[in-house]
Design an enzyme around this catalytic site. Structure first.
Site, PDB file in Angstrom:
ATOM      1  N   PRO A   1      35.323  31.797  44.535  1.00  0.00           N
ATOM      2  CG  PRO A   1      36.359  29.840  43.815  1.00  0.00           C
ATOM      3  CD  PRO A   1      35.028  30.565  43.811  1.00  0.00           C
ATOM      4  CB  CYS A   2      38.369  36.069  46.579  1.00  0.00           C
ATOM      5  SG  CYS A   2      39.576  35.359  47.735  1.00  0.00           S
ATOM      6  CD  GLN A   3      41.680  31.796  45.532  1.00  0.00           C
ATOM      7  OE1 GLN A   3      40.554  31.929  45.061  1.00  0.00           O
ATOM      8  NE2 GLN A   3      41.965  30.921  46.476  1.00  0.00           N
TER       9      GLN A   3
ATOM     10  CG  PHE B   1      37.843  38.989  40.861  1.00  0.00           C
ATOM     11  CD1 PHE B   1      37.718  39.585  39.619  1.00  0.00           C
ATOM     12  CD2 PHE B   1      37.199  37.784  41.085  1.00  0.00           C
ATOM     13  CE1 PHE B   1      36.954  38.982  38.616  1.00  0.00           C
ATOM     14  CE2 PHE B   1      36.429  37.186  40.109  1.00  0.00           C
ATOM     15  CZ  PHE B   1      36.316  37.795  38.861  1.00  0.00           C
TER      16      PHE B   1
END
Length: 377
Positions: free
Chosen positions: A72-74, A76
């Site tokens: 999950p990129c949230q 960063f």
């Protein structure tokens, strides 16, 4: 046969690219119900595991060749709260666990450009240390102490428990994806294999697109259209600039792929019969400062995981007539280079969330093919 598993699978963009490269899928691990339904519609239902990766048992997959996924990129993301390792959605610890328990020959992880922000530098170095020496388990408590522990013990680690890890910032448009999408690609190769890998060189460029538009004008001829008045107005300046840089010789790479290129063959008007629920026009798109949509004769802005509320208007298409509207699901699939017959489950908003989180299929395919050629053949 090259066997792989995908973690944080999402809608399956990375998996589809790997599959086109010849990877045989053994498992998909994904917690989102709609994304799992998408995977079930396109793959064998028996290998789709709808669960929290922190509870997943990797032991049945011993001997796997490649692990791939998009943690999950949230934590960063430039558009999020950017809490990094303090965000409960940080799943890099689970990604490291998958490597530690299976020790694949190769791993392939993708994340947002924001991971390279200065504020995350120290934590990114810690992530890379863990991926390089995944069997050094944290016995020190906090992550900074663990980082020191890894550095101290790493010199004693055998090659078959160590990885050569590279971090690469790529723009999907440079590889023929009709989208300006900058992402971080993290590749690990187990050291005992004695193999090396380099990121494939870009195949497409912005300069080549400009050349096709303003020097040869092949772009307009290819689509059997005339440039808009707005485009005509910039011809003199663009020609002067390009001739100054390249002289009489065109850029060596292929032209960036535009939205118009990508959407060839799709009905301009909504057609419920084209693919049920995938190509339905939705009204209500508005333009205002900072929320302008993607011009049709350029690669799309980054398709994002949201619907109407995406802050930059990235999920809207702007025609040369000035008309503005949202992408349909089918159009967004084309922008993300999914096969036309790949089915996306869920409402328009949910489908756009899945597509916005996906790795462009073409980019995944190109990188995986290079990995197979360099490492896994």
């Amino acid at each position: 046969m090259i066997n792989g598993i995908e973690i944080f699978s999402g809608a399956g963009g990375l998996a589809t690219g790997l599959g086109l490269s010849g990877v045989v899928h053994n498992a998909f691990v994904e917690w989102n119900a709609d994304a799992c339904n998408t995977l079930r519609r396109n793959y064998d239902e028996s290998i789709v595991f709808e669960k929290d990766i922190r509870e997943f048992d990797f032991s049945p997959y011993s001997g796997i060749d490649i692990i791939a996924g998009g943690p999950p990129c949230q934590p960063f993301s430039l558009g999020g709260k950017a809490k990094g390792n303090e965000d409960s959605r940080d799943m890099f610890p689970s990604a490291v666990r998958s490597i530690r328990e299976l020790m694949p020959k190769v791993f392939f992880f993708e994340n947002v450009k924001g991971l390279l922000r200065t504020g995350f530098k120290e934590y990114l170095q810690y992530i890379l240390l863990q991926l390089s020496f995944p069997t050094i388990v944290n016995t020190e408590g906090d992550w900074r102490s663990h980082s020191k522990q890894i550095k101290k013990l790493s010199r004693y680690m055998p090659l078959n428990e160590s990885y050569e890890v590279s971090v690469n910032l790529v723009n999907a448009a440079d590889y023929g994806v009709p989208q300006k999408r900058e992402r971080v690609v993290i590749i690990g190769i187990r050291k005992d294999l004695g193999k090396s890998w380099e990121l494939p060189r870009p195949t497409h460029s912005c300069e080549a697109l400009l050349w096709d538009k303003y020097i040869t004008e092949d772009y307009w001829s290819r689509h059997n259209i005339s440039p808009s008045n707005e485009e005509y107005a910039v011809f003199p300046d663009k020609k002067k600039h390009l001739k100054k840089i390249f002289g009489f010789f065109p850029p060596e790479l292929a032209s960036w792929v535009t939205i118009r290129d990508a959407l060839v063959g799709i009905p301009e008007e909504g057609d419920k019969a084209y693919f049920p629920n995938e190509h339905i026009i939705r009204d209500g798109a508005r333009e205002y400062p900072g929320h302008t949509g993607s011009p049709i004769d350029e690669p799309s802005k980054t398709v994002k995981a949201g619907g109407h509320g995406v802050p930059g208007g990235e999920n809207m298409i702007k025609f040369d007539t000035g008309v503005l509207r949202y992408y349909t699901i089918f159009e967004a699939k084309r922008i993300q280079t999914f096969p036309d017959d790949y089915r996306i489950s869920g409402s328009w908003t949910e489908a756009m969330r899945q597509l916005g989180n996906a790795v462009p299929v073409r980019l995944a395919n190109i990188i995986c093919e290079s990995l197979i050629k360099s490492v896994l053949d």
